[in-house]
Design a protein around this motif. Structure first.
Motif, PDB file in Angstrom:
ATOM      1  N   UNK A 148      19.063  24.797  40.226  1.00  0.00           N
ATOM      2  CA  UNK A 148      18.512  24.365  38.797  1.00  0.00           C
ATOM      3  C   UNK A 148      19.083  25.385  37.839  1.00  0.00           C
ATOM      4  N   UNK A 149      19.685  24.908  36.246  1.00  0.00           N
ATOM      5  CA  UNK A 149      20.552  25.557  35.444  1.00  0.00           C
ATOM      6  C   UNK A 149      19.413  26.293  34.632  1.00  0.00           C
ATOM      7  N   UNK A 150      18.128  25.468  34.374  1.00  0.00           N
ATOM      8  CA  UNK A 150      16.992  25.781  32.842  1.00  0.00           C
ATOM      9  C   UNK A 150      16.715  25.115  32.920  1.00  0.00           C
ATOM     10  N   UNK A 151      14.655  25.613  32.817  1.00  0.00           N
ATOM     11  CA  UNK A 151      13.987  24.583  32.765  1.00  0.00           C
ATOM     12  C   UNK A 151      13.010  24.869  31.356  1.00  0.00           C
ATOM     13  N   UNK A 152      13.045  23.679  30.806  1.00  0.00           N
ATOM     14  CA  UNK A 152      12.834  23.340  29.475  1.00  0.00           C
ATOM     15  C   UNK A 152      11.397  23.150  28.546  1.00  0.00           C
ATOM     16  N   UNK A 153      10.205  23.644  28.682  1.00  0.00           N
ATOM     17  CA  UNK A 153       8.971  22.968  28.264  1.00  0.00           C
ATOM     18  C   UNK A 153       8.150  23.043  26.668  1.00  0.00           C
ATOM     19  N   UNK A 154       7.711  22.184  26.885  1.00  0.00           N
ATOM     20  CA  UNK A 154       7.328  22.151  25.466  1.00  0.00           C
ATOM     21  C   UNK A 154       6.020  22.087  25.717  1.00  0.00           C
ATOM     22  N   UNK A 170      -1.516  30.165  26.370  1.00  0.00           N
ATOM     23  CA  UNK A 170      -0.848  30.008  27.438  1.00  0.00           C
ATOM     24  C   UNK A 170       0.296  28.899  28.062  1.00  0.00           C
ATOM     25  N   UNK A 171       1.273  29.712  28.073  1.00  0.00           N
ATOM     26  CA  UNK A 171       2.497  29.152  28.440  1.00  0.00           C
ATOM     27  C   UNK A 171       2.504  28.838  29.819  1.00  0.00           C
ATOM     28  N   UNK A 172       3.151  27.426  29.581  1.00  0.00           N
ATOM     29  CA  UNK A 172       3.598  26.170  30.436  1.00  0.00           C
ATOM     30  C   UNK A 172       4.605  26.729  31.640  1.00  0.00           C
ATOM     31  N   UNK A 173       5.638  27.378  31.456  1.00  0.00           N
ATOM     32  CA  UNK A 173       6.921  28.419  31.474  1.00  0.00           C
ATOM     33  C   UNK A 173       6.227  28.960  32.474  1.00  0.00           C
ATOM     34  N   UNK A 174       4.761  29.532  32.918  1.00  0.00           N
ATOM     35  CA  UNK A 174       3.906  30.427  33.361  1.00  0.00           C
ATOM     36  C   UNK A 174       3.570  30.121  35.028  1.00  0.00           C
ATOM     37  N   UNK A 175       3.837  28.660  35.156  1.00  0.00           N
ATOM     38  CA  UNK A 175       3.671  28.420  36.246  1.00  0.00           C
ATOM     39  C   UNK A 175       4.461  27.969  37.208  1.00  0.00           C
ATOM     40  N   UNK A 176       5.930  27.541  36.865  1.00  0.00           N
ATOM     41  CA  UNK A 176       7.049  28.052  37.494  1.00  0.00           C
ATOM     42  C   UNK A 176       7.096  29.397  38.252  1.00  0.00           C
ATOM     43  N   UNK A 177       6.907  29.929  37.513  1.00  0.00           N
ATOM     44  CA  UNK A 177       6.729  32.026  37.827  1.00  0.00           C
ATOM     45  C   UNK A 177       6.121  31.502  38.965  1.00  0.00           C
ATOM     46  N   UNK A 194      14.659  33.460  39.591  1.00  0.00           N
ATOM     47  CA  UNK A 194      16.154  33.319  38.889  1.00  0.00           C
ATOM     48  C   UNK A 194      16.088  32.767  37.757  1.00  0.00           C
ATOM     49  N   UNK A 195      15.422  31.426  37.445  1.00  0.00           N
ATOM     50  CA  UNK A 195      15.939  30.528  36.675  1.00  0.00           C
ATOM     51  C   UNK A 195      15.148  30.809  35.130  1.00  0.00           C
ATOM     52  N   UNK A 196      16.045  30.255  34.404  1.00  0.00           N
ATOM     53  CA  UNK A 196      15.341  30.689  32.979  1.00  0.00           C
ATOM     54  C   UNK A 196      15.047  29.844  32.660  1.00  0.00           C
ATOM     55  N   UNK A 197      13.968  30.444  32.026  1.00  0.00           N
ATOM     56  CA  UNK A 197      12.886  29.435  31.338  1.00  0.00           C
ATOM     57  C   UNK A 197      12.203  29.189  29.467  1.00  0.00           C
ATOM     58  N   UNK A 198      12.621  28.067  28.567  1.00  0.00           N
ATOM     59  CA  UNK A 198      11.818  28.445  27.606  1.00  0.00           C
ATOM     60  C   UNK A 198      11.379  27.760  27.167  1.00  0.00           C
ATOM     61  N   UNK A 199      10.528  27.824  26.724  1.00  0.00           N
ATOM     62  CA  UNK A 199       8.427  26.642  25.958  1.00  0.00           C
ATOM     63  C   UNK A 199       9.075  26.709  24.219  1.00  0.00           C
ATOM     64  N   UNK A 200       8.401  25.694  23.993  1.00  0.00           N
ATOM     65  CA  UNK A 200       8.321  25.249  22.412  1.00  0.00           C
ATOM     66  C   UNK A 200       7.231  24.794  21.922  1.00  0.00           C
ATOM     67  N   UNK A 201       6.980  24.575  21.069  1.00  0.00           N
ATOM     68  CA  UNK A 201       5.627  23.407  20.208  1.00  0.00           C
ATOM     69  C   UNK A 201       6.355  22.141  20.012  1.00  0.00           C
ATOM     70  N   UNK A 202       5.704  20.842  19.905  1.00  0.00           N
ATOM     71  CA  UNK A 202       6.106  20.070  19.928  1.00  0.00           C
ATOM     72  C   UNK A 202       6.186  19.625  18.085  1.00  0.00           C
ATOM     73  N   UNK A 203       6.488  18.949  17.305  1.00  0.00           N
ATOM     74  CA  UNK A 203       6.274  18.606  16.337  1.00  0.00           C
ATOM     75  C   UNK A 203       4.579  18.183  16.414  1.00  0.00           C
ATOM     76  N   UNK A 204       3.933  17.960  15.182  1.00  0.00           N
ATOM     77  CA  UNK A 204       3.075  17.624  15.099  1.00  0.00           C
ATOM     78  C   UNK A 204       2.301  15.924  14.870  1.00  0.00           C
ATOM     79  N   UNK A 205       3.252  15.364  15.174  1.00  0.00           N
ATOM     80  CA  UNK A 205       2.623  14.086  14.677  1.00  0.00           C
ATOM     81  C   UNK A 205       1.601  13.185  14.774  1.00  0.00           C
TER      82      UNK A 205
END
Length: 123
Positions: free
Chosen positions: A43-49, A57-64, A70-81
């Motif tokens: 896994x190069x990286x995993x991106x959560x929104x 809470x952070x969804x990336x915590x689930x991967x940990x 050892x995986x790079x994890x990133x999280x963000x919020x989706x736009x409000x559609x």
């Protein structure tokens, strides 16, 4: 030759709590790992929104919690559609693999399969 490919998934958290967000994300990740025989080392990286209504809470915590240390994890919020699916967690796993795109399994759990049809962003 191994290349980096994206594996997608989405699910819905039952409520806006850290526990519910992480439980839904763990379920999704576990199924993606199983369906695609993912090894963390590939896994190069995993991106959560998350949709804006999920902020407890952070969804990336689930991967940990699943042992991805050892995986790079990133999280963000989706736009409000307006009118979009609520309490939605999405994941994009960037995976180094020899598999062809058609061999990868993308998963949409807990009512998120509707994202596959009308939401061009999710396809």
């Amino acid at each position: 030759m191994s290349v980096c490919r994206g594996i997608r998934g989405a699910t819905v958290a039952k409520e806006n709590t850290a526990e519910a967000i992480q439980a839904a994300t763990r379920e999704l990740l576990a199924q993606l790992i199983d369906a695609n025989q993912i090894e963390e080392r590939d896994v190069a990286a995993t991106y959560f929104t998350t949709t804006p209504d999920l902020n407890a809470g952070f969804p990336a915590a689930a991967a940990r919690q699943l042992g991805w240390t050892s995986t790079a994890l990133m999280g963000a919020s989706e736009i409000a559609v307006p009118g979009s699916l609520l309490r939605c967690v999405r994941v994009l796993i960037l995976y180094n693999t020899d598999k062809e795109p058609r061999e990868l399994v993308n998963l949409y759990l807990n009512g998120t399969n509707a994202l596959r049809g009308g939401d061009a962003y999710s396809n």
